[in-house]
Write an enzyme that holds these catalytic residues in place. Structure first.
Site, mmCIF file in Angstrom:
data_model
loop_
_atom_site.group_PDB
_atom_site.id
_atom_site.type_symbol
_atom_site.label_atom_id
_atom_site.label_comp_id
_atom_site.label_asym_id
_atom_site.label_seq_id
_atom_site.Cartn_x
_atom_site.Cartn_y
_atom_site.Cartn_z
ATOM 1 N N ALA A 245 5.989 -1.507 1.326
ATOM 2 C CA ALA A 245 7.261 -1.357 0.429
ATOM 3 C C ALA A 245 8.443 -1.571 1.250
ATOM 4 C CB ALA A 245 7.409 -0.122 -0.452
ATOM 5 N N GLU A 247 12.812 -0.965 1.447
ATOM 6 C CA GLU A 247 13.754 0.170 0.795
ATOM 7 C C GLU A 247 15.028 -0.852 0.362
ATOM 8 O OE1 GLU A 247 12.782 0.174 3.986
ATOM 9 O OE2 GLU A 247 14.471 1.137 5.372
ATOM 10 N N ASN A 248 15.183 -2.000 -0.019
ATOM 11 C CA ASN A 248 16.471 -2.838 -0.098
ATOM 12 C C ASN A 248 17.621 -1.954 -1.207
ATOM 13 O OD1 ASN A 248 15.092 -5.267 1.158
ATOM 14 N ND2 ASN A 248 13.899 -4.969 -0.819
ATOM 15 N N GLU A 281 10.585 5.348 -0.263
ATOM 16 C CA GLU A 281 11.659 4.444 -0.347
ATOM 17 C C GLU A 281 12.865 4.717 -0.820
ATOM 18 O OE1 GLU A 281 11.013 1.802 1.788
ATOM 19 O OE2 GLU A 281 8.733 2.071 1.437
ATOM 20 N N GLU A 303 12.143 6.099 9.712
ATOM 21 C CA GLU A 303 10.892 6.145 9.126
ATOM 22 C C GLU A 303 10.124 7.459 9.201
ATOM 23 O OE1 GLU A 303 10.094 3.936 7.363
ATOM 24 O OE2 GLU A 303 11.321 2.297 7.698
HETATM 25 N N1 BES Z 1 11.284 -0.031 6.099
HETATM 26 C C1 BES Z 1 9.606 0.142 5.596
HETATM 27 C C2 BES Z 1 9.303 -1.392 5.481
HETATM 28 C C3 BES Z 1 8.936 -2.000 6.708
HETATM 29 C C4 BES Z 1 8.130 -1.844 7.745
HETATM 30 C C5 BES Z 1 9.758 -3.413 6.824
HETATM 31 C C6 BES Z 1 7.887 -2.848 8.738
HETATM 32 C C7 BES Z 1 9.714 -4.151 7.852
HETATM 33 C C8 BES Z 1 8.658 -3.964 8.889
HETATM 34 C C9 BES Z 1 9.244 1.039 4.677
HETATM 35 O O1 BES Z 1 10.429 1.970 4.242
HETATM 36 C C10 BES Z 1 8.061 1.661 4.801
HETATM 37 O O2 BES Z 1 7.914 2.407 5.459
HETATM 38 N N2 BES Z 1 7.103 1.156 4.177
HETATM 39 C C11 BES Z 1 5.735 1.573 4.349
HETATM 40 C C12 BES Z 1 5.404 2.649 3.084
HETATM 41 C C13 BES Z 1 5.611 3.945 3.369
HETATM 42 C C14 BES Z 1 5.216 4.644 2.169
HETATM 43 C C15 BES Z 1 4.899 4.446 4.677
HETATM 44 C C16 BES Z 1 4.829 0.462 4.537
HETATM 45 O O3 BES Z 1 5.413 -0.660 4.231
HETATM 46 O O4 BES Z 1 3.794 0.484 5.113
HETATM 47 ZN ZN ZN Z 2 10.194 3.515 5.452
#
Ligand code: BES
Ligand code: ZN
Length: 608
Positions: A245, A247-248, A281, A303
């Site tokens: 996912a 977070e836009n 997100e 993160e």
């Molecule tokens: N900001 C990240 C998404 C992301 C990750 C974008 C790597 C570009 C490169 C998002 O907030 C995120 O952490 N997503 C996780 C899910 C979360 C519940 C741990 C993901 O995509 O695995």
């Molecule tokens: Zn994240």
């Protein structure tokens, strides 16, 4: 001065004027560009030099551009690519079986430059006014609400959709989606319109995420004491999506499995996963979007923080999930396992080129990051932690901040040495094993506590063994869920005196399994814990932590037989002998491998 004396012509002062503009740009062809200085004449660029390796373009102008404001106009073309980054096409099948495409963005970390020439470094913030011209039978979404939708004069099959101006924000959080979707809608108690967009005909499957989001927004508003600043938030399931996912701001994109729940055919673990991802997100809407990291070096904080608070949020909204036990069995133990390897890396790493940024989205940033934030929250206490968070968000809202800025706010709120404690966990890799022994002196219990680095490959007696500042809490059999005493171990060893404890009462370190370390108890201390395991007065997270420590100690102990006996005695207290035997056999076989295994690549640290 020397140049003047020698009569050399004065060089142009780059701080006053230039005839070049350098921007980030990748896989884009610029057709024309011009610059209009405020109150001046338009100047057309005469050359575009692409530095493909650096993902940059230099716009060259025939005359000088004075320092000051102006507007830069660029006509360019790009491709709706199939790489799931930048502005890309996502394939889906209609209920009648026809293949169609949606157009979607994914910009984090450095891919906004694939959609339009820009400056997409997190510290360069701007407002965005977005207008999309789209086929009239499709919907268009972006960060903000639609303010105008009208026919496009040049082509009646198209419409022009204009969105409200965004708050000042980093470019990696900009998003737009064009496609065919159904949605379910609700209003959160704090007045934000929440919509979950699903594939056509699957609106039902968005209802659970809608419930989570409407509960989550007021939780964060209350926790941070800062309201969600946009009028709406959309959560949308995208058919082709690289991450879990993203977070836009105001338009969160999800892989379908992280958002959709079939009300008739879904298991508890799918619902828990959706709740955690939505919680994660939406936390970024404050921590990341409103206050943004200065540079990608601080990505772990973004993160790690979201990966911790998603559990706090789910625990608040769905206490019946007992979600913290899942945190311990998933993120916490995974982080300990990976971080015990010789090829682990510190949480905080320097990053330069875009290719290095992707590398740090790994389990050390996420799971160890979340685990050390959890330990910090426990060390500070919820009240002061919230005070510090609120001060941080207010001070840096709509701006950028570094890890040190957060430590400073938490330090002020708590009066505790947060920066010193946290630096020991984020700037050096690994974690300690805490060795504990006890003696009864009258009605006092005297604990001898020491620390050394825990290594999966076996004990090391390095001369310059690192030290950590370890927040240690202690509970007793009188109330196993309550911390009786807290100490900060800031040296290799210490002695702790606990008063008024009966000789037959047991004592346990790290109640709740919140400290990011392993524990090696003396045999008598370990045996004294057996009744607490047998009668289940020790909480599930404590039994889990204990079992996990013993399991991993089995890997590293020199005297295997002795260690096996100790562990068998403890595990024997758990009423499932077959399972115990299987676990033990497995542990013994794994040990053989850990001694011969060399892991060479950082991606083995569990890249997402
Ligand atoms: N900001 C990240 C998404 C992301 C990750 C974008 C790597 C570009 C490169 C998002 O907030 C995120 O952490 N997503 C996780 C899910 C979360 C519940 C741990 C993901 O995509 O695995
Ligand atoms: Zn994240």
């Amino acid at each position: 001065k020397l140049a003047k004396e020698l009569g050399i012509m004065k060089q142009p002062d780059p701080f006053k004027w230039t005839n070049q503009i350098v921007m980030n740009c990748a896989d884009i062809d610029i057709i024309t560009a011009s610059f209009v200085p405020e109150g001046g004449e338009e100047i057309n660029a005469t050359g575009f030099n692409y530095q493909n390796e650096d993902e940059k373009v230099t716009l060259c102008f025939p005359s000088i551009l004075q320092k000051g404001s102006g507007s830069l106009k660029i006509d360019f073309v790009g491709e709706l690519n199939d790489k799931m980054k930048g502005f890309y096409r996502s394939k889906y099948t209609t209920p009648s079986g026809e293949n169609r495409y949606a157009a979607v963005t994914q910009f984090e970390a450095t891919d906004a430059r694939r959609a339009f020439p820009c400056w997409d470094e997190p510290a360069i913030k701007a407002t965005f006014d977005i207008t999309l011209i789209i086929p009239k039978d499709r919907i268009a979404l972006s960060n903000m609400n639609v303010v105008d939708r009208k026919p496009y004069p040049e082509d009646h099959s198209l419409v022009e959709v204009k969105f409200a101006t965004t708050p000042i924000m980093s470019t990696y959080l900009v998003a737009f989606v064009i496609g065919e979707y159904d949605f379910v809608e609700s209003q959160s108690s704090d007045g934000v319109t929440v919509r979950v967009y699903t594939p056509v005909g699957k609106a039902e499957q968005g209802k659970f995420a809608l419930e989570v989001a409407t509960k989550t927004l007021p939780f964060y508003k209350d926790y941070f004491s800062v309201p969600y600043p946009l009028p709406k938030i959309d959560l949308i399931a995208i058919a082709d999506f690289a991450a879990g996912a993203m977070e836009n701001w105001g338009l969160v994109t999800y892989r379908e499995t992280a958002l959709l729940i079939d009300p008739k055919n879904s298991c508890a673990s799918s619902r828990q996963w959706v709740a955690l991802v939505v919680g994660h997100e939406l936390a970024h809407q404050w921590f990341g979007n409103l206050v943004t990291m200065e540079w990608w070096t601080h990505l772990w904080l973004n993160e790690g923080f979201a990966s911790w608070i998603e559990y706090l949020c789910v625990d608040h909204c769905f206490p019946e999930y007992d979600i913290w036990t899942q945190f311990v069995s998933a993120d916490y133990t995974r982080a300990l396992d990976l971080d015990a390897l010789d090829n682990s890396h510190p949480i905080e790493v320097d990053v330069g080129h875009p290719s290095e940024v992707d590398e740090i989205f790994d389990a050390i940033s996420y799971s160890k990051g979340a685990s050390v934030i959890r330990m910090l929250h426990n060390y500070i206490g919820d009240e002061d932690f919230r005070k510090g968070m609120n001060a941080y968000l207010l001070k840096f809202q709509h701006k950028n901040a570094s890890t040190e800025d957060l430590w400073e706010c938490l330090e002020q709120a708590s009066g505790k040495p947060i920066a010193a404690v946290m630096n020991s966990w984020t700037k050096q890799m690994g974690f300690p094993i805490i060795v504990v022994d006890q003696e009864q002196h009258g009605s006092d219990r005297v604990l001898k506590i020491s620390q050394k680095k825990f290594c999966a490959s076996g004990p090391r007696n390095d001369e310059n063994c690192p030290n950590w500042m370890v927040p240690i809490s202690i509970c007793t059999s009188e109330d196993p869920s309550c911390t009786k005493m807290k100490v900060l171990l800031d040296q290799p060893e210490t002695t702790v005196n606990i008063t008024n404890i009966a000789p037959d009462h047991w004592l346990k370190i790290n109640p709740g399994t919140v400290g990011f370390y392993r524990i090696q108890y003396s045999t008598t201390m370990l045996e004294s814990l057996l009744p607490g395991i047998r009668d289940l007065t020790l909480l599930p997270v404590d039994r889990l932590g204990l079992q996990n420590d013993l399991f991993s100690l089995l890997h590293k102990q020199a005297d295997m037989q002795e260690e096996k006996n100790r562990i068998e005695r403890v595990l024997g207290a758990i009423p499932a002998p077959d399972l115990i035997q299987r676990v033990l056999n497995f542990a013994l076989s794994v040990r053989k491998y850990t001694h011969t295994l060399t892991v060479e690549n950082r991606s083995d640290c569990g890249n997402f």
